[in-house]
Design a protein around this motif. Structure first.
Motif, PDB file in Angstrom:
ATOM      1  N   ALA A  47       0.822  -1.208   0.000  1.00 51.37           N
ATOM      2  CA  ALA A  47       0.000   0.000   0.000  1.00 51.37           C
ATOM      3  C   ALA A  47       0.856   1.257   0.000  1.00 51.37           C
ATOM      4  CB  ALA A  47      -0.935  -0.001   1.212  1.00 51.37           C
ATOM      5  N   GLU A  48       2.100   1.124   0.447  1.00 51.65           N
ATOM      6  CA  GLU A  48       2.986   2.289   0.562  1.00 51.65           C
ATOM      7  C   GLU A  48       3.975   2.431  -0.587  1.00 51.65           C
ATOM      8  OE1 GLU A  48       2.769  -0.067   3.058  1.00 51.65           O
ATOM      9  OE2 GLU A  48       1.167   1.056   4.087  1.00 51.65           O
ATOM     10  N   THR A  49       4.293   1.333  -1.306  1.00 47.33           N
ATOM     11  CA  THR A  49       5.417   1.366  -2.243  1.00 47.33           C
ATOM     12  C   THR A  49       5.161   0.494  -3.461  1.00 47.33           C
ATOM     13  OG1 THR A  49       6.887   1.575  -0.317  1.00 47.33           O
ATOM     14  CG2 THR A  49       7.917   1.114  -2.437  1.00 47.33           C
ATOM     15  N   LEU A  50       5.585   0.988  -4.621  1.00 44.15           N
ATOM     16  CA  LEU A  50       5.654   0.169  -5.827  1.00 44.15           C
ATOM     17  C   LEU A  50       7.119  -0.166  -6.066  1.00 44.15           C
ATOM     18  CD1 LEU A  50       4.335  -1.084  -8.371  1.00 44.15           C
ATOM     19  CD2 LEU A  50       4.800   1.092  -9.527  1.00 44.15           C
ATOM     20  N   PHE A  51       7.424  -1.454  -6.205  1.00 42.49           N
ATOM     21  CA  PHE A  51       8.783  -1.920  -6.449  1.00 42.49           C
ATOM     22  C   PHE A  51       8.895  -2.417  -7.889  1.00 42.49           C
ATOM     23  CE2 PHE A  51       7.851  -2.702  -1.948  1.00 42.49           C
ATOM     24  CZ  PHE A  51       8.926  -2.067  -1.326  1.00 42.49           C
ATOM     25  N   ILE A  52       9.958  -2.007  -8.570  1.00 43.37           N
ATOM     26  CA  ILE A  52      10.203  -2.422  -9.955  1.00 43.37           C
ATOM     27  C   ILE A  52      11.631  -2.916 -10.070  1.00 43.37           C
ATOM     28  CG2 ILE A  52      10.170  -1.731 -12.383  1.00 43.37           C
ATOM     29  CD1 ILE A  52       8.412   0.651 -11.534  1.00 43.37           C
ATOM     30  N   ARG A  53      11.811  -4.081 -10.691  1.00 43.72           N
ATOM     31  CA  ARG A  53      13.162  -4.584 -10.921  1.00 43.72           C
ATOM     32  C   ARG A  53      13.376  -4.840 -12.408  1.00 43.72           C
ATOM     33  NH1 ARG A  53      15.496 -10.333  -8.788  1.00 43.72           N
ATOM     34  NH2 ARG A  53      14.470 -11.037 -10.698  1.00 43.72           N
TER      35      ARG A  53
ATOM     36  N   ALA B  75      12.281   1.542  -5.691  1.00 39.99           N
ATOM     37  CA  ALA B  75      11.230   1.556  -4.676  1.00 39.99           C
ATOM     38  C   ALA B  75      10.609   2.945  -4.714  1.00 39.99           C
ATOM     39  CB  ALA B  75      11.791   1.240  -3.297  1.00 39.99           C
ATOM     40  N   ILE B  76       9.394   3.043  -5.256  1.00 42.49           N
ATOM     41  CA  ILE B  76       8.752   4.337  -5.481  1.00 42.49           C
ATOM     42  C   ILE B  76       7.598   4.502  -4.504  1.00 42.49           C
ATOM     43  CG2 ILE B  76       7.701   5.852  -7.190  1.00 42.49           C
ATOM     44  CD1 ILE B  76       8.832   4.025  -9.371  1.00 42.49           C
ATOM     45  N   PRO B  77       7.620   5.547  -3.668  1.00 37.85           N
ATOM     46  CA  PRO B  77       6.509   5.760  -2.733  1.00 37.85           C
ATOM     47  C   PRO B  77       5.178   5.880  -3.468  1.00 37.85           C
ATOM     48  CG  PRO B  77       8.383   7.133  -2.145  1.00 37.85           C
ATOM     49  CD  PRO B  77       8.694   6.544  -3.487  1.00 37.85           C
ATOM     50  N   MET B  78       4.196   5.120  -3.042  1.00 39.21           N
ATOM     51  CA  MET B  78       2.901   5.122  -3.713  1.00 39.21           C
ATOM     52  C   MET B  78       2.249   6.497  -3.675  1.00 39.21           C
ATOM     53  SD  MET B  78       1.305   2.735  -5.430  1.00 39.21           S
ATOM     54  CE  MET B  78       1.638   1.112  -4.737  1.00 39.21           C
ATOM     55  N   LYS B  79       2.503   7.268  -2.604  1.00 42.95           N
ATOM     56  CA  LYS B  79       1.879   8.584  -2.484  1.00 42.95           C
ATOM     57  C   LYS B  79       2.369   9.549  -3.558  1.00 42.95           C
ATOM     58  CE  LYS B  79       5.241  10.253   0.945  1.00 42.95           C
ATOM     59  NZ  LYS B  79       5.429  10.736   2.344  1.00 42.95           N
TER      60      LYS B  79
ATOM     61  N   PHE C 119      -4.493   5.055  -3.582  1.00 40.64           N
ATOM     62  CA  PHE C 119      -4.170   3.792  -4.244  1.00 40.64           C
ATOM     63  C   PHE C 119      -5.259   2.765  -4.013  1.00 40.64           C
ATOM     64  CE2 PHE C 119      -2.006  -0.442  -3.893  1.00 40.64           C
ATOM     65  CZ  PHE C 119      -1.912  -0.650  -5.256  1.00 40.64           C
ATOM     66  N   ASP C 120      -5.774   2.223  -5.099  1.00 39.53           N
ATOM     67  CA  ASP C 120      -6.785   1.173  -5.054  1.00 39.53           C
ATOM     68  C   ASP C 120      -6.276  -0.002  -5.877  1.00 39.53           C
ATOM     69  OD1 ASP C 120      -8.932  -0.522  -5.177  1.00 39.53           O
ATOM     70  OD2 ASP C 120     -10.300   0.906  -6.126  1.00 39.53           O
ATOM     71  N   PRO C 121      -5.839  -1.084  -5.236  1.00 47.95           N
ATOM     72  CA  PRO C 121      -5.278  -2.212  -5.986  1.00 47.95           C
ATOM     73  C   PRO C 121      -6.292  -2.889  -6.898  1.00 47.95           C
ATOM     74  CG  PRO C 121      -5.588  -2.792  -3.671  1.00 47.95           C
ATOM     75  CD  PRO C 121      -5.833  -1.323  -3.782  1.00 47.95           C
ATOM     76  N   GLN C 122      -7.561  -2.608  -6.726  1.00 46.02           N
ATOM     77  CA  GLN C 122      -8.579  -3.184  -7.603  1.00 46.02           C
ATOM     78  C   GLN C 122      -8.673  -2.434  -8.938  1.00 46.02           C
ATOM     79  OE1 GLN C 122     -10.178  -6.025  -6.708  1.00 46.02           O
ATOM     80  NE2 GLN C 122      -8.819  -5.910  -4.918  1.00 46.02           N
TER      81      GLN C 122
END
Length: 253
Positions: A99-105, A194-198, A204-207
């Motif tokens: 809910a706080e972070t999007l991680f991309i590799r 690691a990008i802060p979701m805010k 943020f709505d994962p749906q």
């Protein structure tokens, strides 16, 4: 980014001194204009999956390796037209979320490495796209198809984050973390973001799926290799084609 063919005319100094609320236009000859930024149509069949991260992050704020390996991978080695595959420049992308972070590799196979030797003290580098980079374009809200976010990282850990709006840009000040590892024997470089979701969305709505695309640039001079996960199929290399963005879905384990 793209556009190794021409240099942007906006001065670096002017850009860096501009307030975050002020957008800076790119020069019209650089394919970063409204006539090439077509709106999203929803027709793309490309779908990327970000998997929910249940494990704790490590002491640097990144997911453990086992968590990354659980995430579905997308791979691409063709250029922006969807043609001319080059397995020696293949890219793999995996995504995780909380809910706080999007991680991309990004895991990038390379032929050669070309990077800038300098950057701002925090590693932020304007015109990073003029050297080797891996890129993410994110559109959490497609209500306005001409607004989206852009993140780039280079093999030596430099980065850039931008808010794009109707052919203009501003530094996003996202507060992202990044970590890059080189493996010269395997000829790969791996970048974790690691990008802060805010910084990406107000709620943020994962749906709710986002639109997204992923790119690579490699090469010291033209013709450079401009590769795309979801091809833009533009006449010249151009990543700023929202109509070509794929879908990013957020899923639980």
């Amino acid at each position: 980014m793209m556009f190794g063919m021409n240099r942007r005319s906006a001065s670096v100094a002017a850009f860096l001194l501009a307030p975050a609320s002020v957008f800076v236009s790119y020069a019209p000859g650089l394919n970063y204009t409204m006539d090439t930024m077509h709106p999203a149509t929803g027709e793309s069949q490309q779908t990327a999956i970000a998997l929910h991260l249940n494990e704790r992050t490590d002491n640097e704020g990144f997911p453990p390796r086992a968590a990354w390996e659980k995430a579905p991978a997308i791979r691409y080695d063709r250029d922006w037209t969807g043609e001319n595959p080059d397995p020696e420049r293949a890219t793999e992308v995996r995504l995780l979320w909380t809910a706080e972070t999007l991680f991309i590799r990004f895991r990038s196979v390379y032929r050669n490495i070309t990077v800038f030797p300098d950057a701002r003290a925090d590693g932020w580098r304007y015109e990073l796209w003029d050297r080797d980079v891996a890129e993410t374009f994110l559109q959490p809200d497609s209500t306005d198809p001409f607004q989206y976010l852009e993140f780039e990282v280079s093999p030596n850990g430099y980065w850039i984050d931008l808010a794009v709006s109707h052919g203009k840009i501003a530094e996003l000040h996202s507060g992202l973390l990044r970590r890059v590892r080189m493996d010269e024997k395997a000829r790969t470089w791996t970048a974790e973001l690691a990008i802060p979701m805010k910084s990406l969305t107000g709620r943020f709505d994962p749906q709710r799926p986002w639109r997204a695309n992923f790119f690579r640039i490699e090469g010291q001079k033209e013709p450079r290799f401009y590769s795309a996960w979801s091809p833009t199929r533009s006449p010249k290399p151009n990543f700023h084609v929202p109509s070509a963005f794929g879908v990013l879905e957020f899923r639980e384990n």
